[in-house]
Write an enzyme that holds these catalytic residues in place. Structure first.
Site, mmCIF file in Angstrom:
data_model
loop_
_atom_site.group_PDB
_atom_site.id
_atom_site.type_symbol
_atom_site.label_atom_id
_atom_site.label_comp_id
_atom_site.label_asym_id
_atom_site.label_seq_id
_atom_site.Cartn_x
_atom_site.Cartn_y
_atom_site.Cartn_z
ATOM 1 N N GLY A 91 14.989 -70.928 -33.928
ATOM 2 C CA GLY A 91 14.042 -72.021 -33.760
ATOM 3 C C GLY A 91 14.565 -73.229 -32.997
ATOM 4 O O GLY A 91 13.924 -74.280 -32.995
ATOM 5 N N ASP B 280 21.181 -73.881 -21.853
ATOM 6 C CA ASP B 280 20.658 -72.933 -22.845
ATOM 7 C C ASP B 280 21.622 -71.766 -23.014
ATOM 8 O O ASP B 280 21.216 -70.626 -23.218
ATOM 9 C CB ASP B 280 19.258 -72.425 -22.449
#
Lengths: 589, 189
Positions: free
Chosen positions: A210, A323
């Site tokens: 998440g 990321d």
């Protein structure tokens, strides 16, 4: 929960192992800590997610070998379910590793249904299916990267599993009846669970996903006898805790700092240490929002198994603007080489670099880029293990300026792309050859930065990424072999598509699946392709092996899973023709 | 209706192209005469098609925003009319992440999308959708966007229920906003 009969049988199993009967693979017994500690010796079984606590994914079975593999063919298949969509996803997929015990397989579909399949007699027969009734929209609307469930754990007479909507479920192994369940993650906060549980000393260890929705990540341990939480260790330290000084902003970025833990970790019983990978900081691409190193994101984290206390960490990409998750499994290996005998943890990072650290201390040993093209850094400092450009005095790290997304360099090509040089698909390690095999995504992609505004940009259950990727450049893959003692690349087999499914190692073979449906066996030393079969569906799951009735099989879930066909397909347009599916394939000689 | 990798608004040239395209669309026959008002069944089908083809980037509420889908534009704040929405879905938006959903959008000599044909396109200039749509389906999506998305304010509980129904906990946060802290849901049986 565990009957006297089962305790007795468990004791018998331990005795059988001690007497060396393990290779026969006949265990009519509960799963105990002793069995899990010796899981690598149960040659015909596969009772831990990564085969053993060390995450080797290496099986000693050798009926299927370099000489015989050419005769490998489909033995049987079983059609599974879970293909339906939910939330933002049009379909579910398969990313799980089957577990095998005494000729029975335990597999999951993307929505968390568990299937027990009897493999005796040369065919697969469904014994039961446990449907946890996952709330598709509650979970699917905030699952950043697909409808995924990567498998179950076994403990006592129970099958332990997760659901995407954040539950831990205990199912009776014989009947398929749900014994109990516990809500462990909260989708209202953007939390979902996709990884398989790791059972250590009677506790189920759970990781959470998440970070793209602004969660504060954690790893949690649940006592499987009392169903109570034993510990929960946050991967983003609270104010005042060690590591909190690495969040240097004035707007509490740590509260939504990410640090997911959605890949099953490993366990070193000699030090009672769980080693678990931690994901990217949030927002993903707007690193100016969160100056500082952002511990413990992008780190391998070692925690005490009994308390969850952090023992050490090793961070790969401080203040990550790419990321570049470090959720990858850590492979625990004992190697001998030019540096002498070493107990190491190996991690193939999304940043395209493979790392070895001392698994007792986290001290850096070596690093090797395993992708063909890596542009974000000039390399790794051989003393510190940090990227060459890392400057501890700066809040925002600018690695290669041309390949670092920032608020002033808003549109940037990065290599590897944000899906990483290696994503969740597991590596495999052959301890006899001391060779580590990495399923590689050979990629670059384009990142666009969007400025994150304190107090405005974060909204519950909404993406919190500070930008987004696109994929205008062709993406391929490879299987890359590395000498674990030296860190030197010993082989690379290039593949037409990215490796999205993970690997299995046997004494002289490596098995892999491709998203175009092909499954292949490679020579463990040369990576020469010895066998290939087209399953006709997308492979996004790791192969495993087991034996029953004295015969070795290879099992693999086939059904395009994950995020590729939604977020990354433009890099592999040929894969648009692959239809969703949901099938267990089993191959035999 | 997928991602837009460019977070900046379209350039003046591109905006001009869209205006021109909208006009061309009328004359080229992509745009159709105003159909009858959509029925409730049409809107339900439109929602289903929107959910499958658009919600990944534009989100269930249509507000778009950042994320893995890129910076998809807000359909709640859009000023596009029905024909312009139809053109955008069918033809995509060149040089952005918005893909085209008409199979033959850029095929043949007709140049039905922005006056562009195959020879006018550089690699990656237009993205094809994962799944193409029939013209009638595109029209129904446009009707859904106009009826249920465009012009609405910030999404709330009623919007959420309208989209997802009552069978899921997906809308709970609009009733009980979540504060920080550990997951507190009780054990279940």
């Amino acid at each position: 929960m565990i009957s006297f009969r089962n305790r007795l049988l468990g004791g018998c199993a331990a005795a059988l192992i001690a007497l060396g009967f393990a290779a026969g693979g006949a265990y009519a017994a509960d799963v105990t800590q002793e069995r899990l500690l010796n899981a690598d010796q149960e040659a015909g079984n596969w009772i831990l997610h990564h085969k053993d606590f060390s995450a080797h994914r290496y099986a000693t079975l050798d009926q299927i070998n370099a000489s015989t593999v050419k005769n490998l063919k489909v033995a049987w298949t079983v059609q599974l379910g879970g293909i339906e969509g939910g939330g933002i996803w049009s379909h579910g997929g398969l990313e799980g590793t089957p577990l095998a015990e005494d000729g029975f397989l335990y597999v999951t579909d993307g929505w968390g249904s568990v299937y027990k399949i009897d493999t005796h007699g040369g065919e697969g027969k469904l014994v039961w299916k446990m449907d946890p009734k996952t709330d598709h929209d509650w979970a699917g609307a905030i699952a950043c990267c697909g409808v995924d469930n990567r498998g179950v754990a076994l403990w006592g007479d129970m099958v332990i599993s997760h659901t995407l909507d954040g539950r831990l479920v205990a199912t009776d192994k014989e009947s398929g009846k749900v014994l109990w369940q516990r809500q462990i993650a909260n989708p209202d906060k953007g939390e979902v669970v996709t990884g398989a549980p790791l059972v250590v000393k009677g506790m189920a260890i759970t990781g959470v996903a998440g970070a793209e929705y602004g969660i504060r990540g954690w790893i949690a341990a649940t006592d499987l006898k009392t169903h109570a939480e034993v510990w929960r260790t946050y991967t983003i330290p609270a104010k005042g805790e060690p590591g909190s000084e690495t969040w240097k902003d004035d707007h509490n970025a740590a509260a939504n700092g990410g640090g997911s833990t959605w890949v099953t970790g490993s366990y070193d019983p000699s030090t009672n240490t769980i080693v678990w990978g931690v994901g990217n900081p949030g927002p993903d691409w707007d690193s100016a929002y969160r100056p500082g190193d952002n511990l413990y994101t992008d780190s391998s984290l070692a925690v005490d198994a009994d308390t969850g206390r952090i023992k050490w960490h090793f961070q790969h990409t401080p203040n990550d603007p790419y990321d570049y998750d470090s959720v990858a499994e850590n492979v625990l290996a004992d190697v001998n080489g030019p540096h002498g005998a070493m107990k190491i943890a190996l991690e193939a990072d999304r940043n395209g670099i493979g790392y070895a650290v001392d698994r007792n201390t986290g001290k850096f040993i070596w690093a090797t880029p395993f992708v063909k093209k890596l542009t974000w850094t000039k390399g790794v400092n051989p003393e510190t293990g940090k990227p060459m450009e890392y400057d501890a005095s700066k809040g925002q790290q600018i690695y290669n300026p041309e390949a670092t997304p920032t608020r002033t360099n808003k549109v940037t090509i990065i290599c590897p792309g944000n899906m990483g040089g290696k994503n969740w698909p597991p590596t495999a390690y052959n301890p006899k050859l001391q060779t580590w095999y990495i399923p590689v995504i050979e990629s670059c992609n384009k990142v666009t930065v969007e400025e994150t505004v304190p107090g405005k940009s974060y909204k519950s259950r909404e993406f919190f990424t500070g930008g987004g990727p696109s994929n205008p450049i062709k993406i391929t893959g490879s299987v890359t072999a590395i000498d674990a003692a030296t860190g030197k690349i010993t082989g690379k087999l290039e593949t037409p598509f990215p490796m999205l499914g993970g690997l299995l190692a046997t004494p002289d073979l490596v098995f892999a699946g491709q998203p175009d449906g092909h499954v292949m066996a490679l020579d463990a030393k040369t990576l020469a392709k010895l066998w290939d079969f087209n399953t006709g569906g997308g492979v996004s799951a790791p192969p495993m092996t087991f034996s029953v009735d004295g015969k070795q099989y290879i099992a693999l879930l086939v059904g395009q899973g994950g995020a590729w066909d939604k977020w990354f397909i433009d890099g592999t347009p040929e894969l648009k023709k692959i239809a969703p599916s949901s099938t267990l394939y089993v191959f035999g000689l | 209706m997928r991602r837009d990798g460019n977070t900046r608004g379209p350039s003046l040239l591109v905006r001009g192209l869209f205006v021109l395209a909208a006009l061309l669309a009328v004359t080229a026959g992509i745009a159709r005469a105003q159909p009858p008002a959509p029925s409730p069944a049409d809107l339900e089908l439109g929602k289903k098609l929107y959910r499958t083809n658009c919600a990944g980037c534009h989100k269930w509420h249509g507000n778009g925003g950042g994320g893995y889908g890129g910076d998809a534009l807000s359909l709640r704040h859009t000023t596009l009319d029905r024909e312009q929405i139809i053109t955008t879905i069918g033809c995509g938006r060149p040089s952005t992440g918005m893909p085209y959903h008409l199979r033959d959008a850029y095929e043949g000599d007709e140049k039905k999308c922005y006056g562009l044909g195959p020879s006018d396109l550089s690699p990656g200039m237009v993205l094809a959708a994962n799944a193409f749509l029939r013209p009638s389906e595109i029209g129904i999506i446009a009707d859904y966007v106009l009826a249920r998305v465009k012009g609405r304010g910030e999404p709330g509980y009623d919007d959420c229920l309208e989209f997802f129904g009552t069978g899921s906990r997906v809308c709970n946060i609009f009733k009980s906003p979540v504060e920080g802290g550990p997951a507190a849901a009780p054990p279940g049986k």
